[in-house]
Design an enzyme around this catalytic site. Structure first.
Site, PDB file in Angstrom:
ATOM      1  N   GLU A  40      78.311  -1.941 -19.899  1.00 26.27           N
ATOM      2  CA  GLU A  40      77.306  -1.081 -19.273  1.00 26.27           C
ATOM      3  C   GLU A  40      77.134   0.226 -20.038  1.00 26.27           C
ATOM      4  OE1 GLU A  40      75.203  -1.858 -17.141  1.00 26.27           O
ATOM      5  OE2 GLU A  40      76.041  -3.757 -16.460  1.00 26.27           O
ATOM      6  N   GLY A  84      75.032   5.293 -31.858  1.00 32.00           N
ATOM      7  CA  GLY A  84      74.447   6.566 -31.434  1.00 32.00           C
ATOM      8  C   GLY A  84      75.013   7.045 -30.100  1.00 32.00           C
ATOM      9  N   TYR A 123      74.355   5.011 -11.857  1.00 34.61           N
ATOM     10  CA  TYR A 123      73.980   3.679 -12.344  1.00 34.61           C
ATOM     11  C   TYR A 123      75.220   2.863 -12.730  1.00 34.61           C
ATOM     12  CZ  TYR A 123      73.026  -0.054 -15.438  1.00 34.61           C
ATOM     13  OH  TYR A 123      73.067  -1.282 -16.000  1.00 34.61           O
ATOM     14  N   ASP A 141      68.630   1.017 -13.009  1.00 31.31           N
ATOM     15  CA  ASP A 141      68.304   1.380 -14.389  1.00 31.31           C
ATOM     16  C   ASP A 141      66.792   1.214 -14.598  1.00 31.31           C
ATOM     17  OD1 ASP A 141      67.869  -1.328 -14.499  1.00 31.31           O
ATOM     18  OD2 ASP A 141      69.097  -1.674 -16.285  1.00 31.31           O
TER      19      ASP A 141
END
Ligand code: SF4
Length: 357
Positions: A40, A84, A123, A141
């Site tokens: 996740e 990233g 979330y 999401d």
């Protein structure tokens, strides 16, 4: 539209569709919370296809939460290199430390405890809680927002905390014991594979088509409604590849801010793009590297969430190796140091000229 019953979404039909159509993804092999949590976090801002290779490498290197808690920062950053948003990796390690020290290595099992872990928002807590522990906590999401907005004709912007909470509250009554994880995953899967973000949704094969407001009125393009994002600012940057013998100069970024704690090639704001070479030579000299010859010159753009860098990069052969920089061979750059994508073109140049090309 009555929002007290999940906006009227037929949960049973949706879950049945999921059981028949779910993609075979590596994090769906079991409900181990370490594996689900990692997936996740990796999937935030990143496509499934991009994540799968990283996910397998990460688990092979750090198979347990104890391994993650004890991981060396450079090893962790190297495993994350290219994904990233490196703060995600830092928070994973911090949270693993909490799980080991406070919970004896056992993942906490209540929504509130999961939510309190570093880097975990509503979330992720909803996803891990519902998938791993069958908790009735929706995970909202972008996929879920889109499905909900189209199905119900949700007429407000969805990209606000208020809307996310409202939609989570609306979905909660659909969560019944024994099927919480399946419901979370089926909503996400429908958004990813059927009610698509770019291009026309596949309403013909959608298990929600009968009651869907957007399908009935032909208004799927209208939903989800979003508020305008602030324009990204731009910055002119100067970056150096300093080569002395077979080594290249690196330094570590500060512990806070953009790309915190990661390795970088020396860089600074570029004052006058017309005089970039002069500024580069002066910057290299100010670092104490005694630049002697210009080897390469290149320009590229790198886009972050809030800023876009226009980088002019210069490679110099140098005659000194000042000790406040770290000097690494091309092979070490590749193997040990996590270089963020913002400096990837410079690392590529180092790989070329480090091999004598
Ligand atoms: S019917 Fe179409 S618009 Fe409605 S939820 Fe399904 S795919 Fe999305």
């Amino acid at each position: 539209m009555d929002r007290s019953d999940g906006g009227g979404i037929p949960a049973a039909a949706l879950i049945e569709w999921f059981r028949q159509n779910a993609r075979d993804l590596p994090w769906r092999q079991n409900r181990d919370p370490y594996r689900v949590w990692l997936s996740e976090i990796m999937l935030q801002q990143t496509r499934v296809e991009a994540v799968t290779g990283y996910y397998a490498r990460f688990l092979a290197a750090l198979p347990t939460v104890e391994d993650l808690a004890a991981a060396d920062d450079d090893v962790l950053n190297k495993l994350w290199q290219g994904l990233g948003y490196y703060s995600r990796a830092r928070n994973l390690k911090k949270a693993a430390g909490v799980i080991v020290s406070r919970y004896g290595g056992r993942f906490p099992e209540t929504y509130e405890e999961i939510l309190a872990l570093p880097g975990v928002g509503p979330y992720t807590a909803g996803a891990v809680g519902s998938i791993c522990f069958d908790l009735p906590c929706p995970a909202v999401d972008g996929n879920v927002l889109r499905v909900y907005a189209r199905f119900t004709g949700y007429d407000k912007p969805v990209n606000t905390d208020e809307a996310k909470k409202e939609i989570a509250d609306a979905l909660r009554p659909l969560y019944t014991p024994g099927q919480c994880g399946a419901l979370t995953q089926s909503l996400m899967e429908l958004g990813a594979c059927v009610c698509l973000p770019n291009g026309a949704p596949k309403c013909d094969i959608c298990p929600l088509r009968e009651g869907c407001a957007a399908r009935k009125s032909g208004t799927w393009q209208r939903y989800p409604i979003k508020t305008e994002k602030k324009a990204r600012r731009t910055a002119d940057m100067l970056a150096l590849l300093l080569k002395c013998g077979d080594r290249f100069a690196l330094r570590r970024r500060p512990d806070t801010g953009l790309l915190a704690g990661l390795w970088e090639f020396p860089n600074t704001a570029l004052k006058n793009p017309e005089k970039a070479l002069e500024e580069a030579a002066a910057f290299a000299a100010a670092l104490g590297a005694k630049p002697a010859e210009l080897l390469r010159q290149t320009g590229y753009t790198h886009v972050f969430t809030h800023v876009q860098w226009h980088v002019q990069a210069f490679a110099f052969a140098c005659e000194a190796m000042p000790g406040d920089l770290v000097w690494a061979t091309a092979e070490e750059l590749k193997r040990i140091y996590a270089i963020p994508s913002a400096f990837r073109p410079i690392a590529d140049t180092a790989a070329e000229i480090g091999c004598g090309i």
